[in-house]
Each structure stands twice: as structure tokens, then as C-alpha cells.
Design a protein around this motif. Sequence first.
Motif, PDB file in Angstrom:
ATOM      1  N   SER A  28       0.896  -1.120   0.199  1.00  0.00           N
ATOM      2  CA  SER A  28      -0.138  -0.118  -0.090  1.00  0.00           C
ATOM      3  C   SER A  28       1.053   1.116   0.074  1.00  0.00           C
ATOM      4  O   SER A  28       1.883   1.183   0.309  1.00  0.00           O
ATOM      5  CB  SER A  28      -0.964   0.164   1.315  1.00  0.00           C
ATOM      6  OG  SER A  28      -0.280   0.190   2.276  1.00  0.00           O
ATOM      7  N   ARG A  29       0.355   2.300  -0.336  1.00  0.00           N
ATOM      8  CA  ARG A  29       0.885   3.533  -0.327  1.00  0.00           C
ATOM      9  C   ARG A  29       1.665   3.875   1.010  1.00  0.00           C
ATOM     10  O   ARG A  29       2.818   4.428   1.107  1.00  0.00           O
ATOM     11  CB  ARG A  29       0.019   4.823  -0.623  1.00  0.00           C
ATOM     12  CG  ARG A  29       0.690   6.059  -0.716  1.00  0.00           C
ATOM     13  CD  ARG A  29       1.556   6.108  -1.639  1.00  0.00           C
ATOM     14  NE  ARG A  29       2.350   7.554  -1.639  1.00  0.00           N
ATOM     15  CZ  ARG A  29       2.190   8.610  -2.382  1.00  0.00           C
ATOM     16  NH1 ARG A  29       1.312   8.326  -3.297  1.00  0.00           N
ATOM     17  NH2 ARG A  29       2.673   9.822  -2.243  1.00  0.00           N
ATOM     18  N   ALA A  30       0.954   3.560   1.967  1.00  0.00           N
ATOM     19  CA  ALA A  30       1.141   3.792   3.577  1.00  0.00           C
ATOM     20  C   ALA A  30       2.497   3.088   3.782  1.00  0.00           C
ATOM     21  O   ALA A  30       3.489   3.258   4.563  1.00  0.00           O
ATOM     22  CB  ALA A  30       0.087   3.544   4.546  1.00  0.00           C
ATOM     23  N   GLU A  31       2.374   1.532   3.257  1.00  0.00           N
ATOM     24  CA  GLU A  31       3.805   0.702   3.674  1.00  0.00           C
ATOM     25  C   GLU A  31       4.787   1.335   2.849  1.00  0.00           C
ATOM     26  O   GLU A  31       6.007   1.411   3.376  1.00  0.00           O
ATOM     27  CB  GLU A  31       3.124  -0.625   3.041  1.00  0.00           C
ATOM     28  CG  GLU A  31       2.353  -1.560   4.013  1.00  0.00           C
ATOM     29  CD  GLU A  31       1.758  -2.819   3.383  1.00  0.00           C
ATOM     30  OE1 GLU A  31       1.850  -3.676   4.268  1.00  0.00           O
ATOM     31  OE2 GLU A  31       1.504  -3.027   2.261  1.00  0.00           O
ATOM     32  N   LEU A  32       4.622   1.572   1.583  1.00  0.00           N
ATOM     33  CA  LEU A  32       5.817   2.364   0.916  1.00  0.00           C
ATOM     34  C   LEU A  32       6.467   3.549   1.636  1.00  0.00           C
ATOM     35  O   LEU A  32       7.505   3.599   1.743  1.00  0.00           O
ATOM     36  CB  LEU A  32       5.508   2.679  -0.665  1.00  0.00           C
ATOM     37  CG  LEU A  32       5.174   1.386  -1.404  1.00  0.00           C
ATOM     38  CD1 LEU A  32       4.623   1.870  -2.653  1.00  0.00           C
ATOM     39  CD2 LEU A  32       6.089   0.360  -1.786  1.00  0.00           C
ATOM     40  N   ASP A  33       5.616   4.460   1.862  1.00  0.00           N
ATOM     41  CA  ASP A  33       6.007   5.421   2.779  1.00  0.00           C
ATOM     42  C   ASP A  33       6.836   5.163   3.968  1.00  0.00           C
ATOM     43  O   ASP A  33       7.716   5.766   4.176  1.00  0.00           O
ATOM     44  CB  ASP A  33       4.710   6.582   2.874  1.00  0.00           C
ATOM     45  CG  ASP A  33       4.199   7.231   1.879  1.00  0.00           C
ATOM     46  OD1 ASP A  33       4.793   7.496   0.762  1.00  0.00           O
ATOM     47  OD2 ASP A  33       3.188   7.664   1.768  1.00  0.00           O
ATOM     48  N   MET A  35       8.319   2.521   4.600  1.00  0.00           N
ATOM     49  CA  MET A  35       9.561   1.838   4.224  1.00  0.00           C
ATOM     50  C   MET A  35      10.488   2.915   3.721  1.00  0.00           C
ATOM     51  O   MET A  35      11.800   2.867   4.072  1.00  0.00           O
ATOM     52  CB  MET A  35       9.293   0.652   2.943  1.00  0.00           C
ATOM     53  CG  MET A  35       8.934  -0.571   3.383  1.00  0.00           C
ATOM     54  SD  MET A  35       8.429  -1.425   1.877  1.00  0.00           S
ATOM     55  CE  MET A  35      10.018  -1.890   1.408  1.00  0.00           C
ATOM     56  N   ILE A  36      10.177   3.910   2.892  1.00  0.00           N
ATOM     57  CA  ILE A  36      11.170   4.906   2.745  1.00  0.00           C
ATOM     58  C   ILE A  36      11.556   5.812   4.037  1.00  0.00           C
ATOM     59  O   ILE A  36      12.559   5.937   4.078  1.00  0.00           O
ATOM     60  CB  ILE A  36      10.313   5.866   1.500  1.00  0.00           C
ATOM     61  CG1 ILE A  36      10.219   5.095   0.406  1.00  0.00           C
ATOM     62  CG2 ILE A  36      11.121   7.143   1.427  1.00  0.00           C
ATOM     63  CD1 ILE A  36       9.210   5.977  -0.673  1.00  0.00           C
ATOM     64  N   ALA A  42      17.975   5.015   8.471  1.00  0.00           N
ATOM     65  CA  ALA A  42      19.057   4.280   8.349  1.00  0.00           C
ATOM     66  C   ALA A  42      20.212   5.093   7.683  1.00  0.00           C
ATOM     67  O   ALA A  42      21.450   5.099   8.278  1.00  0.00           O
ATOM     68  CB  ALA A  42      18.738   2.974   7.789  1.00  0.00           C
ATOM     69  N   ALA A  43      19.860   5.774   6.616  1.00  0.00           N
ATOM     70  CA  ALA A  43      20.838   6.334   5.854  1.00  0.00           C
ATOM     71  C   ALA A  43      21.408   7.660   6.685  1.00  0.00           C
ATOM     72  O   ALA A  43      22.587   7.901   6.609  1.00  0.00           O
ATOM     73  CB  ALA A  43      20.377   6.943   4.560  1.00  0.00           C
ATOM     74  N   GLN A  44      20.536   8.304   7.311  1.00  0.00           N
ATOM     75  CA  GLN A  44      21.012   9.412   8.386  1.00  0.00           C
ATOM     76  C   GLN A  44      21.825   9.165   9.437  1.00  0.00           C
ATOM     77  O   GLN A  44      22.986   9.585   9.726  1.00  0.00           O
ATOM     78  CB  GLN A  44      19.858  10.219   8.629  1.00  0.00           C
ATOM     79  CG  GLN A  44      19.071  10.887   7.900  1.00  0.00           C
ATOM     80  CD  GLN A  44      19.704  11.890   6.973  1.00  0.00           C
ATOM     81  OE1 GLN A  44      20.302  11.794   5.844  1.00  0.00           O
ATOM     82  NE2 GLN A  44      19.878  13.059   7.485  1.00  0.00           N
ATOM     83  N   ALA A  45      21.542   7.982   9.938  1.00  0.00           N
ATOM     84  CA  ALA A  45      22.337   7.171  11.145  1.00  0.00           C
ATOM     85  C   ALA A  45      23.646   6.855  10.448  1.00  0.00           C
ATOM     86  O   ALA A  45      24.786   7.236  10.922  1.00  0.00           O
ATOM     87  CB  ALA A  45      21.555   6.013  11.569  1.00  0.00           C
ATOM     88  N   HIS A  46      23.572   6.408   9.421  1.00  0.00           N
ATOM     89  CA  HIS A  46      24.970   5.741   8.600  1.00  0.00           C
ATOM     90  C   HIS A  46      25.811   6.988   8.218  1.00  0.00           C
ATOM     91  O   HIS A  46      27.072   7.105   8.358  1.00  0.00           O
ATOM     92  CB  HIS A  46      24.516   5.055   7.345  1.00  0.00           C
ATOM     93  CG  HIS A  46      24.297   3.714   7.875  1.00  0.00           C
ATOM     94  ND1 HIS A  46      24.903   2.423   7.386  1.00  0.00           N
ATOM     95  CD2 HIS A  46      23.011   3.095   8.425  1.00  0.00           C
ATOM     96  CE1 HIS A  46      24.262   1.449   7.802  1.00  0.00           C
ATOM     97  NE2 HIS A  46      23.322   1.882   8.536  1.00  0.00           N
ATOM     98  N   ARG A  47      25.133   8.111   7.809  1.00  0.00           N
ATOM     99  CA  ARG A  47      25.785   9.352   7.578  1.00  0.00           C
ATOM    100  C   ARG A  47      26.760   9.938   8.704  1.00  0.00           C
ATOM    101  O   ARG A  47      27.582  10.382   8.608  1.00  0.00           O
ATOM    102  CB  ARG A  47      24.906  10.230   6.956  1.00  0.00           C
ATOM    103  CG  ARG A  47      25.459  11.631   6.712  1.00  0.00           C
ATOM    104  CD  ARG A  47      24.315  12.479   5.938  1.00  0.00           C
ATOM    105  NE  ARG A  47      24.935  13.740   5.841  1.00  0.00           N
ATOM    106  CZ  ARG A  47      24.445  14.960   5.452  1.00  0.00           C
ATOM    107  NH1 ARG A  47      23.222  15.038   5.276  1.00  0.00           N
ATOM    108  NH2 ARG A  47      24.897  15.933   5.043  1.00  0.00           N
ATOM    109  N   GLY A  48      25.901   9.934   9.975  1.00  0.00           N
ATOM    110  CA  GLY A  48      26.434  10.356  11.073  1.00  0.00           C
ATOM    111  C   GLY A  48      27.577   9.466  11.525  1.00  0.00           C
ATOM    112  O   GLY A  48      28.968   9.947  11.811  1.00  0.00           O
TER     113      GLY A  48
END
Length: 199
Positions: A28-33, A35-36, A42-48
Motif C-alpha cells: 500500500s502507499r502507506a507501507e511504501l511511505d 519503508m522509505i 537508516a541512511a541518516q544514522a549511517h551518515r552520522g
Amino acid sequence: MNADDHEIPIPEESDSSDLDDDSGIRRSRAELDAMIERLWSAAQAHRGLLEQLHERVAQIEAREDADTEHLARWLAFPAPPAAEDLECEGETPLFTIAHFVAYYNEVYVGRPGSRAVAIPDCWLDHPGLLAEIATLTYTWRAAHLGKRANPRDAQHWHDRWRPAFAERLVSEWTHPHCLTDTHKPVGAASLPDRYTLES
């Protein structure tokens, strides 16, 4: 035939739940949102973490460059103490410069009558002299200490930087009195250095 004859139907937002991904699972759109959002977090945590690692590597490299354990093989005498040394933490660059002046006066004074004279004790009272001694100090350190030190830079320092400095020391920055007796003001007036002002 015009563009209107071949319009591609755009699914309405409510139809998004009917789309299949490669595995046949409907999202569903909500599930995809959601996941994003998780991927973004996760990307922000890895960036830090990456920023912390880059900072740590830079600190290690700076310590290795300042570490007098990495003395150049061609350096015959112990390096003068410096604020950049681990055991001198908290000192200012004036500490480094003052110790380099003492080292210079022990090592680089030439025969009587030559331009290779000792840096006078009143070097702090001559702004141009202090400015040049500062760069002379740190170029000497870069040429002789740390992983990037190399004999070509060390020889360049001896061949170009030191003789030119010695010439200016006697002809531009000081009064002859300063070199033989006591300080005598000449040229630019004494200025407070920024390290003393910051204290």
C-alpha cells in the motif's frame, strides 16, 4: 493521429494498492511511505557514523604528523618541543615558536661576521620578525616531522627559506642593537599577539 489518441492511463491514488512488485507482494502507499521513512532514517544514522569515522581518521592523521616519534632519518638533533606534541597539549603556537627560536639559535648560528646570527631575545617585539619566525617554524616542522616529511623539503628549507630569513633578520626586522646588545625599537611597533589576547 495525435497525442490524445495514445494517452497512457494514470492510476488514481487509491489504485496504488493493486500494484505488484517483483515478488508478487502488494504494497500500500502507506507501507511504501513507511519503508522509505525507515530507509531514510537508516541512511541518516549511517551518515552520522561516517562523519564520526572521518573525524577520527583526521585526528589520528594529525597526531601522527605531529608525533615526534616520526622524526626524519636525516634530522641529527632532537626536535624542539611544540604545542602540537601530545605531551604539550594546551600550549599555544607561541610555545612552539619560542622553542624553535632556541633550537635555531643552537643550530643555525654561523661564523662571526656572517648573516647567520642568532634570533634576538626581543623577537616578540618585532611584528614582522615574529610573523616570519612563525612560518619558518612550521615549514621546518613540515619538512622534518611526521609522515609527510621528506629530504627534498628539508633541503629546500635549508637552501631557500633559512638563508632568505637570515638576510631579512639583519637587514629588515631588527635594529643592529638588538643583535648585539639590547632591544631597540625599529620599524613596526610592538603588537599584542592573538594568543595572548585569547588567554
